[in-house]
Design an enzyme around this catalytic site. Sequence first.
Site, PDB file in Angstrom:
ATOM      1  N   CYS A  81      -7.029 -28.460  11.175  1.00 24.38           N
ATOM      2  CA  CYS A  81      -8.266 -29.229  11.356  1.00 24.38           C
ATOM      3  C   CYS A  81      -8.040 -30.734  11.189  1.00 24.38           C
ATOM      4  O   CYS A  81      -8.772 -31.544  11.743  1.00 24.38           O
ATOM      5  CB  CYS A  81      -9.335 -28.728  10.389  1.00 24.38           C
ATOM      6  SG  CYS A  81      -9.874 -27.056  10.794  1.00 24.38           S
ATOM      7  N   ASP A 141      -8.072  -7.420   0.455  1.00 22.22           N
ATOM      8  CA  ASP A 141      -7.153  -7.715   1.548  1.00 22.22           C
ATOM      9  C   ASP A 141      -7.837  -7.309   2.830  1.00 22.22           C
ATOM     10  O   ASP A 141      -8.717  -6.452   2.819  1.00 22.22           O
ATOM     11  CB  ASP A 141      -5.853  -6.913   1.421  1.00 22.22           C
ATOM     12  CG  ASP A 141      -6.060  -5.468   1.854  1.00 22.22           C
ATOM     13  OD1 ASP A 141      -6.607  -4.683   1.066  1.00 22.22           O
ATOM     14  OD2 ASP A 141      -5.718  -5.139   2.999  1.00 22.22           O
ATOM     15  N   HIS A 159      -5.494 -21.732  10.284  1.00 26.37           N
ATOM     16  CA  HIS A 159      -6.855 -22.144   9.918  1.00 26.37           C
ATOM     17  C   HIS A 159      -7.638 -20.995   9.283  1.00 26.37           C
ATOM     18  O   HIS A 159      -8.268 -21.177   8.233  1.00 26.37           O
ATOM     19  CB  HIS A 159      -7.650 -22.703  11.102  1.00 26.37           C
ATOM     20  CG  HIS A 159      -9.105 -22.781  10.771  1.00 26.37           C
ATOM     21  ND1 HIS A 159      -9.631 -23.792   9.998  1.00 26.37           N
ATOM     22  CD2 HIS A 159     -10.116 -21.902  10.992  1.00 26.37           C
ATOM     23  CE1 HIS A 159     -10.908 -23.538   9.774  1.00 26.37           C
ATOM     24  NE2 HIS A 159     -11.228 -22.397  10.363  1.00 26.37           N
ATOM     25  N   ASP A 194       0.863  -1.181   0.000  1.00 25.68           N
ATOM     26  CA  ASP A 194       0.000   0.000   0.000  1.00 25.68           C
ATOM     27  C   ASP A 194       0.901   1.233   0.000  1.00 25.68           C
ATOM     28  O   ASP A 194       2.121   1.124   0.096  1.00 25.68           O
ATOM     29  CB  ASP A 194      -0.969  -0.031   1.186  1.00 25.68           C
ATOM     30  CG  ASP A 194      -0.251   0.000   2.526  1.00 25.68           C
ATOM     31  OD1 ASP A 194       0.995   0.126   2.551  1.00 25.68           O
ATOM     32  OD2 ASP A 194      -0.926  -0.105   3.559  1.00 25.68           O
ATOM     33  N   CYS A 237     -13.105 -28.551   6.902  1.00 26.66           N
ATOM     34  CA  CYS A 237     -11.864 -27.888   6.493  1.00 26.66           C
ATOM     35  C   CYS A 237     -10.745 -28.925   6.428  1.00 26.66           C
ATOM     36  O   CYS A 237     -10.593 -29.745   7.331  1.00 26.66           O
ATOM     37  CB  CYS A 237     -11.503 -26.791   7.493  1.00 26.66           C
ATOM     38  SG  CYS A 237      -9.949 -25.951   7.118  1.00 26.66           S
ATOM     39  N   CYS A 276      -7.497 -28.182   6.291  1.00 19.87           N
ATOM     40  CA  CYS A 276      -6.199 -27.574   6.616  1.00 19.87           C
ATOM     41  C   CYS A 276      -5.435 -28.427   7.627  1.00 19.87           C
ATOM     42  O   CYS A 276      -6.004 -29.287   8.299  1.00 19.87           O
ATOM     43  CB  CYS A 276      -6.376 -26.133   7.102  1.00 19.87           C
ATOM     44  SG  CYS A 276      -6.686 -25.944   8.863  1.00 19.87           S
TER      45      CYS A 276
END
Length: 404
Positions: A344, A301, A370, A91, A339, A341
């Site tokens: 998880c 974002d 997560h 930014d 999930c 991931c």
Amino acid sequence: MSIVFQIEARSGSARTGRLTTPHGEVETPVFMPVGTLASVKGVSQDILEELGVEILLGNTYHLYLRPGVEQVRKLGGLHRFMAWPRAILTDSGGFQVFSLNDLRKVTEEGVTFRSHLDGSSHFFSPESAMEAQIGLGADIIMAFDECTEYPADQARMRASMEMTARWAARSKKHFEEHKSEVPWNAASEIPTLAAKSAATMGHPPSLDPPLSGHACQTLFGIVQGGMDRALRKESAERTVEIGFPGYAIGGLSVGEPRELTREIVESTLEHLPVDKPRYLMGVGTPEEIVEYANLGVDMMDCVLPTRAARHGLLFTSEGKVSIKQARYAQDAGPLDPNCGCRVCRRYSRAYLRHLYASNEVLAQVLNTIHNLSFYLDTMRRVRHAISLGVESRFLASLWSRPKT
Ligand SMILES: [Zn+2]
């Protein structure tokens, strides 16, 4: 080469696309995790790669103060410095100057502000913000803008929008004159640590960015105009007239009601070129990112998934989970049964609750992994739905059910 943006599929106003940057391809609509100080708090770069992160956001204001632009530039730019071979967006520093500094002084020339770290005085102008972002060397950099506060009266919104338009023209002029100073090309002479260790181990180097030819950065313009649709239209038209390869919608999520955010986003998008990437800055919840992608936003974002994770607030397919609650102390099930991931797959809610209650550093690490995985997976589903021509709006209902 700077960036190339190709739209691949459309469904209503939504579209999927491919953004090719000097440091790899990005599938859109994309959610960009925030790595304020060249670090996504608590998560290492190899795990970000494993999660499928294709582009990260860095904050110019923070990196300018610490470790300093010159230090990063001498080390070959942000990609080398943080050992991240994929795309980065920075930014302009404008938003932080406005949100973290009560003592700022704004003139036509730029903004004088005090460091939130040590109180020292600094000055950002469109030119110095470009110089800082060229020195950091992100793939996509942002014009220096004034983020209008909310609420603001009509005269204030207009004056602020007009200054942002003048600053956009100054940003572009400075960028065009100095873009060849990006640190990548000089840095290619310096072997990376990963390349050195890989050579010793007998493996080909893997960290070198896939740069080819005369790669250069890309500057995006930013639309402001407060919460006024007519001013947003005028800001969009003036920014498009200056001409940028991509456009951002700034100055939202600054305290206004969510319906107003949506209304401004939808009306502003109508005035942006359909063939250029559109970036909505600083939003939002999982439901919101689905909604905005559906309206035709390509890039977003937000600190929400990472910041909420550090406070024990987790987003799941069954709704929000506040892992600190005692009800999870005996819960042997996974955080989110839908999930896949690494968190998880391996840990129970009871263990995550224990880590959080014990203030273990690992709680922040696992919670952040997560939440990022959930956001990235959400965008994957949205892209899939758009590519099938399905209204992705229905996806939002998946996450609006309260956990019972
Ligand atoms: Zn998970």
